[in-house]
Design a protein around this motif. Structure first.
Motif, PDB file in Angstrom:
ATOM      1  N   PRO A   1       0.854  -1.193   0.046  1.00 46.40           N
ATOM      2  CA  PRO A   1      -0.013  -0.121  -0.045  1.00 46.40           C
ATOM      3  C   PRO A   1       1.006   1.232  -0.004  1.00 46.40           C
ATOM      4  O   PRO A   1       1.817   1.458   0.792  1.00 46.40           O
TER       5      PRO A   1
ATOM      6  N   GLY B   1      -0.536   3.914   4.163  1.00 51.73           N
ATOM      7  CA  GLY B   1      -1.236   3.105   5.056  1.00 51.73           C
ATOM      8  C   GLY B   1      -0.034   2.925   6.182  1.00 51.73           C
ATOM      9  O   GLY B   1       0.952   3.703   6.346  1.00 51.73           O
TER      10      GLY B   1
ATOM     11  N   ASP C   1      -2.900  -1.374   4.355  1.00 54.41           N
ATOM     12  CA  ASP C   1      -4.047  -0.274   3.562  1.00 54.41           C
ATOM     13  C   ASP C   1      -4.771   0.231   5.380  1.00 54.41           C
ATOM     14  O   ASP C   1      -5.161  -0.686   6.099  1.00 54.41           O
TER      15      ASP C   1
END
Length: 427
Positions: free
Chosen positions: A298, A301, A307
């Motif tokens: 991600p 994040g 995330d």
């Protein structure tokens, strides 16, 4: 002050002083002017009442917080220290007694109540407490500095846990006096711990549990002692865990190594990267910067690995705990990587990358003992994480802790073992 204010606090303080000079038509010394006079200027600055949710009004509070901290620094040698739990990213400490103060929080409370004179009351309370300490038994205690406070208060370390949700629920549904008795008995069985360590643990943990409301479950009063509630989950519900390491080490080195894997070839390097190598930058750090991930991580994040949708609370009762330091994570992204993770292959990849950089630079890598230390630590922690995620059952969690907590993890492990060990019952 012994330790300077954070730059954003200094900037806000300068802006508030400038704004006060504009509205009053004269310089206003925030370090000497009575808070009552500052209070009369607030409506002129804000164009109305103080709104704690307005970012501009928060900027005013931050500037006044800087002034409050500087006043306390002049009077008591107070200093700023890094504290990620604090809204301003730092808190105020005092050398004579372990007093942790959030100047921003105090100013916000005073502005919300419409009484900046509350800051005089805060200062008077600190003055009284320190005065009593000087003339009491604590007068000879060693002085504390920013490093000591950060070690005790700042949650700058992390560890991953696999938690049994049923056991966590049972723990939170238990009343604190029952937990206190259980832990005291476990301390009696933890014979590997020195007596003074058991006594200290009892004073820091059991005593807090005994002070909580015995008629309510732990879940019903998490906000009273959230760090103790987190510790109880760790003691009773953890099925597997890693060691603790600094937040930055996890986010900038360890987890990126997992996403990179063990590539057989390496991308081209530019002059800037070769210059960094020649200047002695650790090959492991360059490996993480240069080599692309084999699996997409991600972009925005937690730790560059989870995330935002993959992060939640360890239990709903922690919604009332303020700053969240115990998080539940979705392990789906990491589990396949951990199943394939091989520590020897990772070390080999880093070794091959070092030789690759030496070939490109035309000379050997400068000596860097830190590189080997980081590589060894990363190997141990990733092996811990693999074992926890792939060999135990439960929910992957992240626990943010202080350096002092991290250093006492071995004690916690002994208490956990004593709690889960079979008990001999004599008829």
């Amino acid at each position: 002050m012994a330790f300077p204010a954070p730059p954003h606090v200094q900037s806000a303080q300068a802006q508030v002083a400038q704004a006060l000079q504009q509205v009053e038509g004269k310089p206003v010394d925030l370090l000497t002017v009575p808070w009552t006079e500052v209070e009369t200027s607030i409506p002129k600055l804000l164009g109305g009442a103080f709104n704690p949710n307005d970012p501009n009004h928060q900027g005013l509070a931050l500037g006044l917080a800087g002034a409050l901290a500087e006043r306390l620094g002049k009077e008591h040698n107070a200093f700023w220290f890094v504290n990620r739990d604090s809204p301003e990213g730092a808190s105020l400490g005092f050398p004579e007694l372990p007093i942790v103060l959030s100047p921003f929080g105090e100013v916000m409370n005073a502005l919300v109540s419409g009484k900046l004179t509350r800051l005089d009351e805060v200062a008077a309370g600190i003055r009284r407490t320190l005065g009593e300490a000087r003339f009491g038994a604590g007068g000879n205690r060693p002085k504390l500095g920013p490093a000591e406070y950060q070690r005790m208060v700042d949650p700058g370390f992390m560890q991953f846990l696999v938690v049994d949700p049923a056991k966590a629920q049972k723990t939170l549904d238990t009343k604190p006096d029952a937990l206190a008795r259980d832990i005291r008995e476990a301390l009696g069985r933890a014979t590997k711990l020195p007596a003074e360590v058991r006594q200290q643990f009892e004073g820091q943990v059991v005593a807090v549990l005994q002070q909580m409301d015995a008629t309510k479950t732990l879940a019903q009063q998490v906000e009273v002692a959230p760090r103790i509630a987190e510790l109880m989950i760790h003691l009773y519900a953890t099925q597997g865990n890693t060691g603790a390491a600094q937040n930055e080490f996890w986010g900038q080195l360890i987890l990126p190594l997992l996403f990179i894997g063990a590539p057989q070839s390496f991308p081209p390097v530019d002059e800037e990267e070769l210059e960094a190598f020649n200047q002695g930058v650790a090959a492991l750090e360059l490996f993480v910067d240069v080599v692309p991930h084999t699996v997409q991580a991600p972009e925005d994040g937690l730790l560059g690995a989870f995330d935002r949708s993959e992060v939640g609370l360890v239990h709903q009762s922690f919604e009332r705990a303020g700053v969240q330091r115990f998080l539940k994570l979705k392990a789906d992204r990491l589990k396949p990587l951990l199943e394939k993770f091989d520590a020897n292959q990772m070390v080999d990849a880093v070794r091959r990358f070092t030789k690759y950089m030496e070939e490109k630079a035309g000379k050997g890598a400068p000596p860097n003992p830190q590189n080997e230390e980081m590589l060894k630590a990363a190997t141990v922690l990733l092996t811990d994480l693999k074992r926890a995620v792939t060999q135990t059952t439960g929910e992957l969690c992240l626990r943010q802790i202080t350096e002092a907590d991290a250093m006492s993890e071995q004690v916690v492990a002994e208490v956990r073992q004593a709690l889960s060990a079979p008990r001999i019952i004599l008829a």
